[in-house]
Design a protein around this motif. Structure first.
Motif, PDB file in Angstrom:
ATOM      1  N   LEU A  32       0.824  -1.205   0.000  1.00 55.22           N
ATOM      2  CA  LEU A  32       0.000   0.000   0.000  1.00 55.22           C
ATOM      3  C   LEU A  32       0.861   1.259   0.000  1.00 55.22           C
ATOM      4  O   LEU A  32       0.503   2.276  -0.610  1.00 55.22           O
ATOM      5  N   GLY A  33       1.995   1.202   0.691  1.00 54.39           N
ATOM      6  CA  GLY A  33       2.906   2.337   0.669  1.00 54.39           C
ATOM      7  C   GLY A  33       3.448   2.593  -0.730  1.00 54.39           C
ATOM      8  O   GLY A  33       3.548   3.753  -1.166  1.00 54.39           O
ATOM      9  N   LEU A  34       3.780   1.527  -1.451  1.00 51.70           N
ATOM     10  CA  LEU A  34       4.241   1.684  -2.824  1.00 51.70           C
ATOM     11  C   LEU A  34       3.133   2.233  -3.720  1.00 51.70           C
ATOM     12  O   LEU A  34       3.405   2.997  -4.661  1.00 51.70           O
ATOM     13  N   PRO A  39       3.431   6.676  -7.536  1.00 48.72           N
ATOM     14  CA  PRO A  39       2.802   7.735  -8.333  1.00 48.72           C
ATOM     15  C   PRO A  39       3.197   9.144  -7.891  1.00 48.72           C
ATOM     16  O   PRO A  39       3.365  10.038  -8.728  1.00 48.72           O
ATOM     17  N   VAL A  40       3.367   9.346  -6.567  1.00 41.30           N
ATOM     18  CA  VAL A  40       3.761  10.668  -6.078  1.00 41.30           C
ATOM     19  C   VAL A  40       5.161  11.022  -6.563  1.00 41.30           C
ATOM     20  O   VAL A  40       5.419  12.148  -7.036  1.00 41.30           O
ATOM     21  N   LEU A  41       6.091  10.084  -6.474  1.00 40.64           N
ATOM     22  CA  LEU A  41       7.454  10.337  -6.936  1.00 40.64           C
ATOM     23  C   LEU A  41       7.520  10.539  -8.442  1.00 40.64           C
ATOM     24  O   LEU A  41       8.440  11.181  -8.949  1.00 40.64           O
ATOM     25  N   ASN A  42       6.542   9.983  -9.143  1.00 43.20           N
ATOM     26  CA  ASN A  42       6.496  10.170 -10.591  1.00 43.20           C
ATOM     27  C   ASN A  42       5.886  11.505 -10.989  1.00 43.20           C
ATOM     28  O   ASN A  42       6.393  12.198 -11.889  1.00 43.20           O
ATOM     29  N   LEU A  43       4.823  11.919 -10.309  1.00 44.48           N
ATOM     30  CA  LEU A  43       4.063  13.104 -10.732  1.00 44.48           C
ATOM     31  C   LEU A  43       4.497  14.370 -10.013  1.00 44.48           C
ATOM     32  O   LEU A  43       4.455  15.455 -10.599  1.00 44.48           O
ATOM     33  N   ALA A  44       4.910  14.253  -8.766  1.00 42.25           N
ATOM     34  CA  ALA A  44       5.163  15.457  -7.969  1.00 42.25           C
ATOM     35  C   ALA A  44       6.589  15.974  -8.082  1.00 42.25           C
ATOM     36  O   ALA A  44       6.837  17.144  -7.809  1.00 42.25           O
ATOM     37  N   LEU A  45       7.526  15.112  -8.460  1.00 39.62           N
ATOM     38  CA  LEU A  45       8.918  15.528  -8.517  1.00 39.62           C
ATOM     39  C   LEU A  45       9.354  15.811  -9.954  1.00 39.62           C
ATOM     40  O   LEU A  45       8.915  15.114 -10.876  1.00 39.62           O
ATOM     41  N   TYR A  56       7.949   5.220 -17.471  1.00 38.79           N
ATOM     42  CA  TYR A  56       8.088   3.859 -17.992  1.00 38.79           C
ATOM     43  C   TYR A  56       8.285   2.852 -16.859  1.00 38.79           C
ATOM     44  O   TYR A  56       7.852   1.690 -16.952  1.00 38.79           O
ATOM     45  N   LEU A  57       8.945   3.292 -15.764  1.00 41.67           N
ATOM     46  CA  LEU A  57       9.103   2.400 -14.624  1.00 41.67           C
ATOM     47  C   LEU A  57       7.789   2.182 -13.891  1.00 41.67           C
ATOM     48  O   LEU A  57       7.548   1.102 -13.349  1.00 41.67           O
ATOM     49  N   VAL A  58       6.929   3.193 -13.881  1.00 40.53           N
ATOM     50  CA  VAL A  58       5.618   3.023 -13.263  1.00 40.53           C
ATOM     51  C   VAL A  58       4.845   1.916 -13.970  1.00 40.53           C
ATOM     52  O   VAL A  58       4.246   1.032 -13.333  1.00 40.53           O
ATOM     53  N   GLN A 212      -2.450   6.685 -21.957  1.00 43.94           N
ATOM     54  CA  GLN A 212      -1.034   6.979 -22.110  1.00 43.94           C
ATOM     55  C   GLN A 212      -0.554   8.087 -21.175  1.00 43.94           C
ATOM     56  O   GLN A 212       0.652   8.317 -21.057  1.00 43.94           O
ATOM     57  N   ALA A 213      -1.477   8.784 -20.546  1.00 43.44           N
ATOM     58  CA  ALA A 213      -1.093   9.904 -19.687  1.00 43.44           C
ATOM     59  C   ALA A 213      -0.394   9.408 -18.425  1.00 43.44           C
ATOM     60  O   ALA A 213      -0.721   8.343 -17.886  1.00 43.44           O
ATOM     61  N   ALA A 214       0.559  10.202 -17.947  1.00 44.42           N
ATOM     62  CA  ALA A 214       1.311   9.822 -16.756  1.00 44.42           C
ATOM     63  C   ALA A 214       0.407   9.682 -15.536  1.00 44.42           C
ATOM     64  O   ALA A 214       0.581   8.773 -14.710  1.00 44.42           O
TER      65      ALA A 214
END
Length: 394
Positions: A32-34, A39-45, A56-58, A212-214
């Motif tokens: 659940l933490g992942l 997604p936060v590390l992908n979208l917020a940073l 692509y890693l997501v 396809q959107a992040a």
């Protein structure tokens, strides 16, 4: 002489059961933490941040989570009931096709041929109307029901005849593999109505969101992790219940369990159908993140590889199946790129042989057994009997 099954559940120390429960709970919290962190590390940073997770890693990790759910479904029947299915890839693919049909219906006039009803491959093959089995797939709710119903119904019908006929062991494994091979041949045909060799692809959106959107990919990853965590909790509840104890009894001594009055066929049929529904759900989530489904997913080699995931991680452990699926597929991603690509099958075969000979309980099962052997029981077992690895499928 009284059977140990007749006196209740298999012996287990309360402390060990508590530790196992806490371990599962911690594992669920990690998943659940992942689901939130990735997604936060992908979208917020920003992309230049060292903690940024590329899109692509997501998607790649989302695919691993789908495989983990599939492995969990196999472990439920193989690790706890002794049913070795070499055809679970069929249920996975059927769930994927059900979701793919919904995604194809959402394309509409945005396809190459701009037909508002027929998918592009049907227009190309000169189909003049939508087949009846495609009706209703313009609705997400209908597609979601079919994701569970189609694999579950096939598993129920197959299991009804197989288990009533008392087909077990290697014979059952061969029949399940024949089932997925027959489905693969059927789905390869163009006149089957599922895209033939090319399958279903070129998806545009799901529930109005661009696939396809992040942001959509991050949401799909989070949903997949939540489903995986919920499925793990459900499986844990099943195997620790009285129903689960009967499954273990069937695995270890089927004839004795039947002699005690249990309807073995009913237990097998129920858990096999539930496992197929889980595999179908994994396939649907897989298609949403990978963006394609074709008949190669029915290949018998895929089903064999899925069993290897569980064997490597440790069957009969639940968490081992999940870790085995992730680790083996990470290895596949690593070894199938660059100069190591031709050697992947040798690596996979060597891994399976090595685990079978050196770690028959799998990685997690071996660790659990080693840890348990170092702990002194609080109270002696009134009927001590060796408790080792799960008995092999008959």
């Amino acid at each position: 002489m009284t059977s140990r099954f007749a006196r209740g559940p298999l012996p287990a120390l309360p402390r060990k059961r508590g530790r196992a429960g806490r371990g599962i709970a911690a594992f669920i919290l990690v998943i659940l933490g992942l689901a939130v962190a990735v997604p936060v590390l992908n979208l917020a940073l920003p992309a230049e941040s060292p903690f940024h997770v590329p899109t692509y890693l997501v998607s790649l990790w989302g695919k691993y989570a789908c495989y983990a759910l599939l492995a969990l479904s196999i472990d439920l029947i193989w690790g706890y009931c002794g049913i070795l299915s070499l055809g679970h890839g069929a249920f996975f693919a059927l769930g994927g096709y059900a979701m793919g049909m919904y995604l194809m219906r959402q394309i509409g006039t945005r396809g190459v041929y701009a037909n508002p009803v027929l998918p592009d491959f049907m227009v190309f093959l000169n189909w003049d109307q939508l087949p009846f089995y495609w009706w209703g797939f313009n609705s997400f709710a209908y597609a979601a029901v079919m994701v569970l119903l189609v694999p579950g119904l096939l598993a129920f019908v197959f299991g009804w005849f197989a288990f009533r006929s008392r087909v077990t062991g290697v014979y059952l494994s061969i029949i399940t593999q024949a089932l997925t091979f027959a489905l693969m041949l059927g789905f390869f045909r163009n006149n089957f109505g599922f895209g033939g060799n090319n399958g279903l692809t070129d998806f545009k959106d799901v529930l109005g969101f661009n696939v396809q959107a992040a942001g959509t990919r991050g949401a799909l990853f989070g949903i997949t992790c939540v489903v995986l965590a919920a499925s793990l909790a459900m499986c844990r509840a099943i195997v620790t219940s009285k129903f689960g104890k009967v499954l273990v009894a069937i695995r270890d001594a089927e004839s004795r369990t039947r002699f005690l009055g249990y309807r073995v066929e009913a237990y097998k049929l129920l858990v096999f159908t539930l496992s197929a529904c889980m595999a179908g759900l994994a396939g649907a989530l897989y298609v949403l993140q990978v963006g394609i489904i074709n008949p190669s997913e029915f290949a018998p080699a895929n089903s064999i590889e899925e069993v290897i995931w569980v064997a490597v991680g440790g069957r009969g452990t639940l968490t081992g199946a999940i870790l085995g699926a992730v680790v083996v597929n990470y290895g596949k991603t690593y070894f199938t790129s660059g100069v190591l690509a031709p050697y992947w099958l040798f690596v996979l075969g060597g891994l399976f042989v090595g685990v079978t000979l050196l770690l028959p309980r799998g990685v997690v099962g071996t660790i659990q057994h080693f840890w348990a052997s170092r702990r002194k029981p609080e109270t002696p077992d009134p009927d001590p009997q060796p408790v080792g690895a799960p008995a092999p499928a008959e």
